[in-house]
Design a protein around this motif. Structure first.
Motif, PDB file in Angstrom:
ATOM      1  N   ARG A  93       0.837  -1.215   0.000  1.00  0.00           N
ATOM      2  CA  ARG A  93       0.000   0.000   0.000  1.00  0.00           C
ATOM      3  C   ARG A  93       0.866   1.257   0.000  1.00  0.00           C
ATOM      4  NH1 ARG A  93      -3.450  -3.299   3.099  1.00  0.00           N
ATOM      5  NH2 ARG A  93      -2.631  -2.574   5.098  1.00  0.00           N
ATOM      6  N   ARG A  94       1.937   1.236   0.751  1.00  0.00           N
ATOM      7  CA  ARG A  94       2.842   2.392   0.804  1.00  0.00           C
ATOM      8  C   ARG A  94       3.478   2.643  -0.568  1.00  0.00           C
ATOM      9  NH1 ARG A  94       6.373   0.784   4.786  1.00  0.00           N
ATOM     10  NH2 ARG A  94       4.702   1.097   6.269  1.00  0.00           N
ATOM     11  N   ILE A  95       3.948   1.577  -1.198  1.00  0.00           N
ATOM     12  CA  ILE A  95       4.572   1.694  -2.526  1.00  0.00           C
ATOM     13  C   ILE A  95       3.541   2.161  -3.551  1.00  0.00           C
ATOM     14  CG2 ILE A  95       5.648   0.394  -4.424  1.00  0.00           C
ATOM     15  CD1 ILE A  95       7.592   0.669  -2.106  1.00  0.00           C
ATOM     16  N   ILE A  96       2.346   1.573  -3.519  1.00  0.00           N
ATOM     17  CA  ILE A  96       1.306   1.972  -4.469  1.00  0.00           C
ATOM     18  C   ILE A  96       0.941   3.442  -4.256  1.00  0.00           C
ATOM     19  CG2 ILE A  96      -1.135   1.659  -5.067  1.00  0.00           C
ATOM     20  CD1 ILE A  96      -0.684  -1.348  -4.910  1.00  0.00           C
ATOM     21  N   GLY A  97       0.938   3.899  -3.016  1.00  0.00           N
ATOM     22  CA  GLY A  97       0.683   5.308  -2.744  1.00  0.00           C
ATOM     23  C   GLY A  97       1.710   6.209  -3.416  1.00  0.00           C
ATOM     24  N   MET A  98       2.974   5.807  -3.387  1.00  0.00           N
ATOM     25  CA  MET A  98       4.035   6.578  -4.051  1.00  0.00           C
ATOM     26  C   MET A  98       3.851   6.561  -5.572  1.00  0.00           C
ATOM     27  SD  MET A  98       7.281   5.234  -1.866  1.00  0.00           S
ATOM     28  CE  MET A  98       8.072   6.390  -0.772  1.00  0.00           C
ATOM     29  N   LEU A  99       3.493   5.393  -6.098  1.00  0.00           N
ATOM     30  CA  LEU A  99       3.281   5.275  -7.545  1.00  0.00           C
ATOM     31  C   LEU A  99       2.071   6.090  -7.984  1.00  0.00           C
ATOM     32  CD1 LEU A  99       3.994   1.448  -7.904  1.00  0.00           C
ATOM     33  CD2 LEU A  99       5.508   3.346  -8.571  1.00  0.00           C
ATOM     34  N   LYS A 100       1.059   6.126  -7.142  1.00  0.00           N
ATOM     35  CA  LYS A 100      -0.137   6.928  -7.432  1.00  0.00           C
ATOM     36  C   LYS A 100       0.216   8.409  -7.437  1.00  0.00           C
ATOM     37  CE  LYS A 100      -4.763   7.982  -5.808  1.00  0.00           C
ATOM     38  NZ  LYS A 100      -5.794   7.746  -4.802  1.00  0.00           N
ATOM     39  N   LYS A 101       0.956   8.842  -6.444  1.00  0.00           N
ATOM     40  CA  LYS A 101       1.369  10.248  -6.345  1.00  0.00           C
ATOM     41  C   LYS A 101       2.180  10.665  -7.573  1.00  0.00           C
ATOM     42  CE  LYS A 101       3.668  13.489  -3.260  1.00  0.00           C
ATOM     43  NZ  LYS A 101       4.431  13.638  -2.013  1.00  0.00           N
ATOM     44  N   ALA A 102       2.950   9.732  -8.130  1.00  0.00           N
ATOM     45  CA  ALA A 102       3.770  10.001  -9.315  1.00  0.00           C
ATOM     46  C   ALA A 102       2.964   9.917 -10.615  1.00  0.00           C
ATOM     47  CB  ALA A 102       4.939   9.029  -9.369  1.00  0.00           C
ATOM     48  N   GLY A 103       1.678   9.565 -10.520  1.00  0.00           N
ATOM     49  CA  GLY A 103       0.837   9.489 -11.710  1.00  0.00           C
ATOM     50  C   GLY A 103       1.029   8.232 -12.536  1.00  0.00           C
ATOM     51  N   LEU A 104       1.519   7.173 -11.919  1.00  0.00           N
ATOM     52  CA  LEU A 104       1.750   5.933 -12.656  1.00  0.00           C
ATOM     53  C   LEU A 104       0.608   4.938 -12.504  1.00  0.00           C
ATOM     54  CD1 LEU A 104       5.550   5.424 -11.892  1.00  0.00           C
ATOM     55  CD2 LEU A 104       4.495   6.451 -13.923  1.00  0.00           C
ATOM     56  N   VAL A 105      -0.111   4.981 -11.387  1.00  0.00           N
ATOM     57  CA  VAL A 105      -1.222   4.056 -11.167  1.00  0.00           C
ATOM     58  C   VAL A 105      -2.419   4.802 -10.592  1.00  0.00           C
ATOM     59  CG1 VAL A 105       0.278   2.057 -10.735  1.00  0.00           C
ATOM     60  CG2 VAL A 105      -0.543   3.409  -8.813  1.00  0.00           C
ATOM     61  N   GLU A 106      -3.567   4.158 -10.723  1.00  0.00           N
ATOM     62  CA  GLU A 106      -4.755   4.610 -10.011  1.00  0.00           C
ATOM     63  C   GLU A 106      -5.260   3.433  -9.195  1.00  0.00           C
ATOM     64  OE1 GLU A 106      -8.035   5.788 -12.478  1.00  0.00           O
ATOM     65  OE2 GLU A 106      -7.948   3.974 -13.678  1.00  0.00           O
ATOM     66  N   VAL A 107      -5.893   3.750  -8.092  1.00  0.00           N
ATOM     67  CA  VAL A 107      -6.389   2.720  -7.188  1.00  0.00           C
ATOM     68  C   VAL A 107      -7.901   2.788  -7.183  1.00  0.00           C
ATOM     69  CG1 VAL A 107      -6.340   1.860  -4.832  1.00  0.00           C
ATOM     70  CG2 VAL A 107      -4.313   2.943  -5.790  1.00  0.00           C
ATOM     71  N   ARG A 108      -8.526   1.624  -7.360  1.00  0.00           N
ATOM     72  CA  ARG A 108      -9.990   1.563  -7.365  1.00  0.00           C
ATOM     73  C   ARG A 108     -10.505   1.482  -5.928  1.00  0.00           C
ATOM     74  NH1 ARG A 108      -8.367  -1.776 -11.488  1.00  0.00           N
ATOM     75  NH2 ARG A 108      -8.513  -3.654 -10.228  1.00  0.00           N
ATOM     76  N   PRO A 109     -11.411   2.368  -5.578  1.00  0.00           N
ATOM     77  CA  PRO A 109     -11.982   2.293  -4.226  1.00  0.00           C
ATOM     78  C   PRO A 109     -12.931   1.105  -4.104  1.00  0.00           C
ATOM     79  CG  PRO A 109     -13.029   4.054  -5.479  1.00  0.00           C
ATOM     80  CD  PRO A 109     -11.953   3.471  -6.347  1.00  0.00           C
ATOM     81  N   GLY A 110     -13.263   0.771  -2.884  1.00  0.00           N
ATOM     82  CA  GLY A 110     -14.204  -0.323  -2.652  1.00  0.00           C
ATOM     83  C   GLY A 110     -13.522  -1.666  -2.755  1.00  0.00           C
ATOM     84  N   VAL A 111     -13.785  -2.340  -3.869  1.00  0.00           N
ATOM     85  CA  VAL A 111     -13.246  -3.686  -4.066  1.00  0.00           C
ATOM     86  C   VAL A 111     -11.721  -3.679  -4.138  1.00  0.00           C
ATOM     87  CG1 VAL A 111     -13.306  -3.731  -6.592  1.00  0.00           C
ATOM     88  CG2 VAL A 111     -13.629  -5.841  -5.314  1.00  0.00           C
TER      89      VAL A 111
END
Length: 138
Positions: free
Chosen positions: A42-60
């Motif tokens: 989750r921490r790594i994905i948060g960094m990748l999201k902040k950099a505009g590389l991934v998006e995270v789907r809420p809920g599921v």
């Protein structure tokens, strides 16, 4: 000298999984592949999201790439996860003996060599895309 953070390899692993298995990429799925705690993912994905590389789907849950794998370079990942401190890959030991000619001059003498080495590595990372890596997994 400390090793480069494992965040980089975990981030590349995470993005590769998302590229190869986009429908299955929940934090738990990624954590199972990396063999680490989901909190780390989750921490790594948060960094990748902040950099505009991934998006995270809420809920599921789950993550997806915001760019095509051909557009994401290893250098993008390297920057996204803050592998280095203060933009310097190499650090110097503190308080060398100033009375010693080596101790007094080591940082000045070695700095340009290490800067060039870091630059060469970063240029190399910029030449490799996520797509090029994932093509080797299948």
């Amino acid at each position: 000298m400390k090793q480069i953070s494992t965040r980089f390899s975990i981030a590349v692993h995470t993005l590769s999984l998302i590229a190869c298995s986009p429908n299955e990429c929940t934090g738990d799925f990624i954590a199972g592949s990396v063999n680490t705690n989901p909190v780390v993912i989750r921490r790594i994905i948060g960094m990748l999201k902040k950099a505009g590389l991934v998006e995270v789907r809420p809920g599921v849950g789950g993550a997806s790439l915001l760019k095509a794998p051909e557009e994401i370079t290893l250098f993008d990942v390297y920057r996204a996860v803050n592998v280095i401190e203060e933009n310097q890959l190499f650090r110097f030991h503190e308080d060398p003996n100033e009375r010693c000619p080596v101790g007094r001059n080591i940082e000045t003498v070695l700095q340009s060599e290490l800067s060039e080495a870091q630059s060469a590595m970063e240029q190399r990372l910029a030449q490799t895309t996520l797509s090029q890596l994932t093509s080797r997994f299948i």
